[in-house]
Write an enzyme that holds these catalytic residues in place. Structure first.
Site, mmCIF file in Angstrom:
data_model
loop_
_atom_site.group_PDB
_atom_site.id
_atom_site.type_symbol
_atom_site.label_atom_id
_atom_site.label_comp_id
_atom_site.label_asym_id
_atom_site.label_seq_id
_atom_site.Cartn_x
_atom_site.Cartn_y
_atom_site.Cartn_z
ATOM 1 N N TRP A 23 58.729 -17.676 32.025
ATOM 2 C CA TRP A 23 57.771 -17.166 33.018
ATOM 3 C C TRP A 23 57.972 -15.652 33.187
ATOM 4 O O TRP A 23 57.012 -14.867 33.094
ATOM 5 C CB TRP A 23 57.980 -17.909 34.338
ATOM 6 C CG TRP A 23 57.035 -17.561 35.446
ATOM 7 C CD1 TRP A 23 55.875 -16.830 35.346
ATOM 8 C CD2 TRP A 23 57.141 -17.944 36.825
ATOM 9 N NE1 TRP A 23 55.258 -16.742 36.575
ATOM 10 C CE2 TRP A 23 56.017 -17.412 37.500
ATOM 11 C CE3 TRP A 23 58.061 -18.685 37.550
ATOM 12 C CZ2 TRP A 23 55.812 -17.610 38.877
ATOM 13 C CZ3 TRP A 23 57.844 -18.881 38.918
ATOM 14 C CH2 TRP A 23 56.736 -18.347 39.566
ATOM 15 N N TYR A 59 51.513 -17.499 32.396
ATOM 16 C CA TYR A 59 52.635 -16.559 32.489
ATOM 17 C C TYR A 59 52.232 -15.233 31.832
ATOM 18 O O TYR A 59 52.242 -15.100 30.611
ATOM 19 C CB TYR A 59 53.903 -17.121 31.825
ATOM 20 C CG TYR A 59 54.436 -18.398 32.455
ATOM 21 C CD1 TYR A 59 54.038 -18.802 33.733
ATOM 22 C CD2 TYR A 59 55.340 -19.204 31.781
ATOM 23 C CE1 TYR A 59 54.525 -19.971 34.303
ATOM 24 C CE2 TYR A 59 55.838 -20.374 32.351
ATOM 25 C CZ TYR A 59 55.415 -20.749 33.611
ATOM 26 O OH TYR A 59 55.898 -21.910 34.181
ATOM 27 N N GLN A 175 57.815 -32.208 34.826
ATOM 28 C CA GLN A 175 58.408 -30.882 35.070
ATOM 29 C C GLN A 175 58.294 -30.531 36.551
ATOM 30 O O GLN A 175 57.298 -29.969 36.999
ATOM 31 C CB GLN A 175 57.755 -29.795 34.201
ATOM 32 C CG GLN A 175 58.536 -28.499 34.340
ATOM 33 C CD GLN A 175 58.091 -27.337 33.464
ATOM 34 O OE1 GLN A 175 58.056 -26.217 33.952
ATOM 35 N NE2 GLN A 175 57.785 -27.584 32.214
ATOM 36 N N TYR A 203 62.642 -27.225 36.546
ATOM 37 C CA TYR A 203 62.338 -25.790 36.575
ATOM 38 C C TYR A 203 63.032 -25.089 37.741
ATOM 39 O O TYR A 203 63.347 -25.704 38.748
ATOM 40 C CB TYR A 203 60.836 -25.513 36.482
ATOM 41 C CG TYR A 203 59.912 -25.696 37.678
ATOM 42 C CD1 TYR A 203 59.972 -24.874 38.806
ATOM 43 C CD2 TYR A 203 58.892 -26.636 37.627
ATOM 44 C CE1 TYR A 203 59.062 -24.999 39.851
ATOM 45 C CE2 TYR A 203 57.975 -26.779 38.669
ATOM 46 C CZ TYR A 203 58.072 -25.952 39.784
ATOM 47 O OH TYR A 203 57.167 -26.066 40.813
ATOM 48 N N GLY A 204 63.279 -23.773 37.523
ATOM 49 C CA GLY A 204 63.987 -22.988 38.539
ATOM 50 C C GLY A 204 65.433 -23.419 38.735
ATOM 51 O O GLY A 204 65.908 -23.422 39.882
#
Ligand code: NAP
Length: 327
Positions: A23, A59, A175, A203-204
């Site tokens: 990202w 992104y 996700q 994610y993250g």
């Protein structure tokens, strides 16, 4: 990498349990792009044994996919490419759009930017509840039948939404957001994924850098960096999260590991997960090996929970990231 891998149904080769998240490489919402560093980061990831890259058209409005396509010229076959579909934008404003016409348009653009004729994992980025899931699922299933896509994934879907979608097309992966500070999926999505044999692309995992162990209270975010408005990065909450990181470091030290390795290991020890480590400079992923070859024991898992409960008085989730529905 003492590579730990996981099989994703429909994809021939096993995926490394750390994937590169791109990202920030797209630039927008992260204070701008640096293509030379981005390309070196992709080289470094492959060098370290990471064989999966996660991206999305949104992104950098195509930029992340373009940088990846260029960097992978001549070695695309080495990598499991995961991208997404189902967002649209106008004048820089992003909204959900999983109509079949949008999917058919977007897949061709992604294939062209990524310089490939197939996408390994094609994920619906956010549920578009204005389009019947049956229409979205059937359009995506057609892409699988045509060979343009190998497997499907759903991002940011609830279990009920996944149940509805899966009536019409098979799904291999989910996700959701998942890290030490954002654990909402433990209530529903994580058990659902385990029960239905879905791989979880978390994610993250570093909570946008908060869990890197290198974030400080005086860090300045440049340009359009989303952390300027991310509620976790606003005081007094920011201080609570940073205090938790300081306390968590004691647990990392017990294993002789960095805070960052602890954050990634924690995600890997919670279920059938892949940690989508977001990085845009090669030195940021240098520590990949540190996350493998060890495990957090049950006692330390409890100690971690106690630290989070003690330090974070005013927790907040990642909801601020959700894009709106179509007008
Ligand atoms: P993340 O992995 O939690 O954090 C990434 C940030 O952490 C980096 O940009 C960097 O920030 C910092 N960082 C990384 N390695 C570091 C190191 N060694 N030392 C210090 N800082 C370090 O966050 P994320 O990028 O939001 O999430 C990861 C990936 O998940 C994304 O790239 C994307 O592929 C995916 N994702 C998907 C969704 C979705 O809706 N499906 C949403 C969000 C993310 P600085 O460069 O600023 O220091």
């Amino acid at each position: 990498m003492s590579a730990d891998t996981i099989a994703i149904p429909g994809i021939a080769k096993p995926a490394s349990r750390i994937a590169l998240g791109t990202w920030a490489i797209g630039g927008s919402m992260w204070g701008g792009a640096d293509d030379a560093n981005a390309s070196k980061t992709i080289d470094e990831a492959l060098e370290l044994g990471i064989n999966m890259i996660d991206t999305a058209p949104v992104y950098g409005f195509g930029h992340s996919e373009e940088v990846i396509g260029k960097a992978l010229e001549g070695r695309r076959g080495r990598v499991i490419l995961a991208t997404k579909v189902g967002l649209n934008w106008q004048d820089g404003k992003v909204f959900r759009d999983s109509r079949p016409a949008r999917i058919e348009e977007e897949v061709e653009k992604s294939l062209s930017r990524l310089r490939t004729d197939y996408i390994d994992l094609y994920q619906v980025h956010w549920p578009d509840t204005r389009t019947p899931f049956e229409e979205t699922a059937r359009a995506l299933e057609n892409l699988v039948k045509s060979g343009k896509v190998k497997a499907l994934g759903l991002s940011n879907f609830s279990p009920a939404q996944m149940d509805e979608f899966r009536k019409f097309a098979p799904v291999s992966a989910v996700q959701p957001p998942y890290n030490l500070f954002e654990r909402e999926i433990e209530r529903d999505v994580l058990p659902y994924a385990e029960k239905n044999n879905l791989v979880v692309l978390a994610y993250g995992p570093l909570c946008r850098g908060l869990l890197s162990g290198r974030m400080t209270a005086d860090r300045k975010f440049e340009g359009d960096d989303l952390r300027k408005t991310d509620p976790k990065f606003q005081q007094p909450r920011f201080g609570q999260y940073l205090q938790a990181v300081e306390d968590l470091k004691a647990i990392a030290n017990k294993y002789g590991k960095s805070m960052l390795a602890l954050a990634i290991r924690w995600v890997l020890d919670r279920g059938p997960t892949i940690a989508l480590w977001g990085a845009r400079k090669p030195e940021q992923i240098a520590g990949v090996d540190d996350a493998f070859g060890w495990k957090l024991d049950a006692e330390d898992m409890k100690a971690i929970d106690a630290i989070l409960a003690k330090d974070i008085k005013d927790p907040v989730g990642p909801e601020f990231m959700a894009p709106p529905l179509r007008a």
